[in-house]
Design an enzyme around this catalytic site. Structure first.
Site, mmCIF file in Angstrom:
data_model
loop_
_atom_site.group_PDB
_atom_site.id
_atom_site.type_symbol
_atom_site.label_atom_id
_atom_site.label_comp_id
_atom_site.label_asym_id
_atom_site.label_seq_id
_atom_site.Cartn_x
_atom_site.Cartn_y
_atom_site.Cartn_z
ATOM 1 N N PHE A 11 0.812 -1.230 0.000
ATOM 2 C CA PHE A 11 0.000 0.000 0.000
ATOM 3 C C PHE A 11 0.845 1.280 0.000
ATOM 4 C CE2 PHE A 11 -2.345 2.809 3.274
ATOM 5 C CZ PHE A 11 -2.872 3.628 2.291
ATOM 6 N N ILE A 12 1.560 1.540 1.084
ATOM 7 C CA ILE A 12 2.255 2.832 1.175
ATOM 8 C C ILE A 12 3.458 2.848 0.237
ATOM 9 C CG2 ILE A 12 3.171 4.576 2.748
ATOM 10 C CD1 ILE A 12 1.747 3.182 5.050
ATOM 11 N N ALA A 82 8.973 -2.490 3.653
ATOM 12 C CA ALA A 82 8.608 -3.915 3.716
ATOM 13 C C ALA A 82 8.307 -4.310 5.154
ATOM 14 C CB ALA A 82 9.748 -4.768 3.169
ATOM 15 N N ALA A 83 7.102 -4.799 5.385
ATOM 16 C CA ALA A 83 6.744 -5.240 6.737
ATOM 17 C C ALA A 83 5.450 -6.022 6.700
ATOM 18 C CB ALA A 83 6.557 -4.028 7.657
ATOM 19 N N SER A 85 2.136 -6.033 8.426
ATOM 20 C CA SER A 85 1.590 -4.839 9.088
ATOM 21 C C SER A 85 0.215 -4.995 9.712
ATOM 22 C CB SER A 85 1.541 -3.686 8.083
ATOM 23 O OG SER A 85 0.541 -3.950 7.113
ATOM 24 N N THR A 100 10.259 -10.940 9.292
ATOM 25 C CA THR A 100 10.312 -9.878 8.275
ATOM 26 C C THR A 100 10.667 -8.542 8.903
ATOM 27 O OG1 THR A 100 8.693 -11.015 6.936
ATOM 28 C CG2 THR A 100 8.966 -8.664 6.510
ATOM 29 N N THR A 125 5.902 3.243 12.849
ATOM 30 C CA THR A 125 4.474 3.469 13.083
ATOM 31 C C THR A 125 4.232 4.106 14.445
ATOM 32 O OG1 THR A 125 2.413 2.276 13.537
ATOM 33 C CG2 THR A 125 4.423 1.021 13.815
ATOM 34 N N ASP A 126 3.114 4.811 14.559
ATOM 35 C CA ASP A 126 2.770 5.394 15.871
ATOM 36 C C ASP A 126 2.464 4.299 16.897
ATOM 37 O OD1 ASP A 126 0.320 4.568 14.799
ATOM 38 O OD2 ASP A 126 -0.659 6.527 14.965
ATOM 39 N N GLU A 127 2.209 3.068 16.408
ATOM 40 C CA GLU A 127 1.855 1.986 17.347
ATOM 41 C C GLU A 127 2.991 1.623 18.289
ATOM 42 O OE1 GLU A 127 -0.364 -1.383 16.117
ATOM 43 O OE2 GLU A 127 -1.420 -0.283 14.565
ATOM 44 N N TYR A 153 2.736 -7.307 16.539
ATOM 45 C CA TYR A 153 3.100 -6.442 15.401
ATOM 46 C C TYR A 153 3.865 -5.210 15.889
ATOM 47 C CZ TYR A 153 2.621 -2.455 12.296
ATOM 48 O OH TYR A 153 2.894 -1.325 11.571
ATOM 49 N N ALA A 155 5.303 -4.657 18.682
ATOM 50 C CA ALA A 155 6.561 -5.021 19.345
ATOM 51 C C ALA A 155 7.650 -5.278 18.305
ATOM 52 C CB ALA A 155 6.354 -6.256 20.220
ATOM 53 N N LYS A 157 7.829 -3.902 15.329
ATOM 54 C CA LYS A 157 8.237 -2.617 14.738
ATOM 55 C C LYS A 157 9.115 -1.826 15.715
ATOM 56 C CE LYS A 157 7.206 -1.059 11.218
ATOM 57 N NZ LYS A 157 7.970 -1.193 9.931
ATOM 58 N N ASN A 252 -13.654 4.938 15.345
ATOM 59 C CA ASN A 252 -13.946 3.942 14.304
ATOM 60 C C ASN A 252 -15.405 3.982 13.863
ATOM 61 O OD1 ASN A 252 -11.316 3.107 14.536
ATOM 62 N ND2 ASN A 252 -11.785 1.332 15.821
HETATM 63 O O1 TDX Z 1 -12.810 -5.223 10.722
HETATM 64 C C1 TDX Z 1 -12.311 -4.338 11.448
HETATM 65 N N1 TDX Z 1 -13.099 -3.759 12.402
HETATM 66 C C2 TDX Z 1 -12.625 -2.814 13.280
HETATM 67 O O2 TDX Z 1 -13.393 -2.312 14.129
HETATM 68 C C3 TDX Z 1 -10.941 -3.923 11.332
HETATM 69 C C4 TDX Z 1 -10.040 -4.521 10.310
HETATM 70 C C5 TDX Z 1 -10.489 -2.959 12.220
HETATM 71 N N2 TDX Z 1 -11.287 -2.425 13.178
HETATM 72 C C6 TDX Z 1 -10.739 -1.399 14.085
HETATM 73 C C7 TDX Z 1 -9.465 -1.785 14.802
HETATM 74 C C8 TDX Z 1 -8.760 -0.460 14.961
HETATM 75 O O3 TDX Z 1 -9.205 0.198 16.127
HETATM 76 O O4 TDX Z 1 -10.393 -0.268 13.298
HETATM 77 C C9 TDX Z 1 -9.197 0.361 13.751
HETATM 78 C C10 TDX Z 1 -8.202 0.350 12.615
HETATM 79 O O5 TDX Z 1 -7.803 -0.985 12.423
HETATM 80 P P1 TDX Z 1 -6.702 -1.396 11.317
HETATM 81 O O6 TDX Z 1 -7.160 -0.860 9.988
HETATM 82 O O7 TDX Z 1 -6.440 -2.842 11.460
HETATM 83 O O8 TDX Z 1 -5.464 -0.507 11.729
HETATM 84 P P2 TDX Z 1 -4.645 -0.356 13.110
HETATM 85 O O9 TDX Z 1 -4.782 -1.554 13.974
HETATM 86 O O10 TDX Z 1 -5.010 0.974 13.709
HETATM 87 O O11 TDX Z 1 -3.143 -0.318 12.557
HETATM 88 C C11 TDX Z 1 -2.842 0.487 11.399
HETATM 89 O O12 TDX Z 1 -2.191 1.660 11.758
HETATM 90 C C12 TDX Z 1 -0.871 1.589 12.229
HETATM 91 C C13 TDX Z 1 -1.999 -0.317 10.428
HETATM 92 O O13 TDX Z 1 -2.631 -1.516 10.086
HETATM 93 C C14 TDX Z 1 -0.635 -0.549 10.991
HETATM 94 O O14 TDX Z 1 0.162 -1.247 10.069
HETATM 95 C C15 TDX Z 1 0.005 0.769 11.294
HETATM 96 O O15 TDX Z 1 1.257 0.581 11.863
#
Ligand code: TDX
Length: 339
Positions: A11-12, A82-83, A85, A100, A125-127, A153, A155, A157, A252
């Protein structure tokens, strides 16, 4: 200038390749990608024939392959996108994330040491900072916030970030790290919140919101992230970490409702499902450092960005429909049935 972009079929990374080819027509861009489930060569189809572009199917953990590519290309800059994610996948099986994200990063940096580069940039990542409480909107992640990870994940990163800094201190490798908030935009893999909800809406499928949907993420349009990385690799200070974010926090549930509204679908599609284990509550980046040092600002508002993104998914149905009908379907059934 030759730039190796790892994970460039994801993606990115792919968005960054398009951005760089467009902005620097005299640069040579070499994409190194393993083409895992999340990498798609069709994403790069419009640039594959360019004379200043090379695609190499390669795993960043493959030391011999990576060294050979460095020998052939003598890169000036390496940007490591590459990760593995996806947090939910890391909860299912951490091992591939460790390989990876940590070992792969060390192999790349060993190649950088051996062949010499002017910059190794790590996409983080901010995570890595963990999460913030919902009831303290005054708190933000700065570059000084201690690393405090929640998922395998994040951890992995954070481990990679520590390793990158150790290569700088120990070997003098010229490194930079960026820690960005949640990205969205074209070519986002449909396992992630925004594209998953768009794809499900368009197929009139249930919209699985984890827990009560109250978790907050800080969203940034992917092109704004690409501009930030461009600035950091050219003007950022070696050995520094830069937080990247646009102060765009959203719950969300509000995002899912907005997508329903934009696509004219009923909110009754929303289904609350079992929460993610260890689910981070809130991410919020303080981007003051990159604002002040490099003059970066996000240019796309969430209102514009989400419209552009939805339109992209409407105009590029084959891209994501092929993904959804392939191997990914098994993952989806595993992850969401009986949840
Ligand atoms: O089906 C879903 N329902 C839902 O409620 C999914 C896939 C996610 N979610 C929620 C979980 C999170 O609170 O939405 C939020 C976003 O989820 P993700 O899209 O999985 O992202 P997130 O966990 O926030 O992580 C993303 O941002 C930081 C990226 O996937 C990471 O790679 C990045 O480092």
């Amino acid at each position: 200038m030759t730039v190796i972009v790892t994970g460039g079929a994801g993606f990115i990374g792919s968005n960054f390749i398009f951005y760089m080819l467009d902005k620097y027509p005299d640069y040579r861009i070499v994409c190194l990608d393993k083409l895992t489930y999340a990498g798609n060569l069709s994403t790069l189809s419009t640039v594959l024939d360019r004379s200043n572009f090379r695609f190499e199917k390669l795993d960043i953990c493959d030391r011999e392959g990576v060294y050979k590519l460095f020998e052939e290309e003598s890169p000036d800059i390496v940007v490591n996108f590459a990760a593995e994610s996806h947090v939910d996948r890391s909860i299912e099986d951490p091992s591939v994330f460790l390989n990876t994200n940590i070992i792969g990063t060390s192999v790349l940096m060993d190649a950088c040491r051996k062949y010499g580069i002017i910059r190794f940039h790590q996409i983080s990542t901010d995570e890595v900072y963990g999460d913030l409480p919902i009831d303290r909107p005054d708190l933000f992640f700065t570059e000084q916030t201690p690393l405090h990870t929640s998922s395998p994940y994040s951890a992995s990163k954070a481990s990679a970030d520590l390793l990158v800094m150790s290569y700088h201190r120990t070997y003098g490798l010229p490194v930079t790290i960026s820690r960005c908030s949640n990205n969205y935009g074209p070519y986002h893999f449909p396992e992630k919140l925004i594209p998953l909800m768009i794809a499900n809406c368009l197929s009139n499928k249930p919209l699985p919101v984890y827990g009560q949907g109250l978790n907050i993420r800080d969203w940034l349009y992917v092109e704004d992230h690409c501009r930030a990385v461009d600035l950091i690799i050219h003007k950022g200070r070696v050995g520094e970490v830069y937080n990247v974010g646009g102060h765009n926090e959203m719950m969300n549930i509000d995002i899912v409702k907005l997508i329903c509204k934009e696509l004219n679908k009923p909110e009754s599609l929303i289904t609350f499902v079992t929460d993610r284990k260890g689910h981070d509550m809130r991410y919020a980046i303080d981007p003051t450092k990159i604002y002040n040092e490099l003059g970066w600002r996000p240019e796309t508002s969430f209102e514009q960005g989400i419209k552009k993104t939805i339109n992209w998914y409407l105009d590029n149905r084959t891209w994501w429909e092929e993904i959804i009908s392939g191997d990914y379907k098994n993952y989806y059934d595993r992850m969401y049935s009986n949840r």
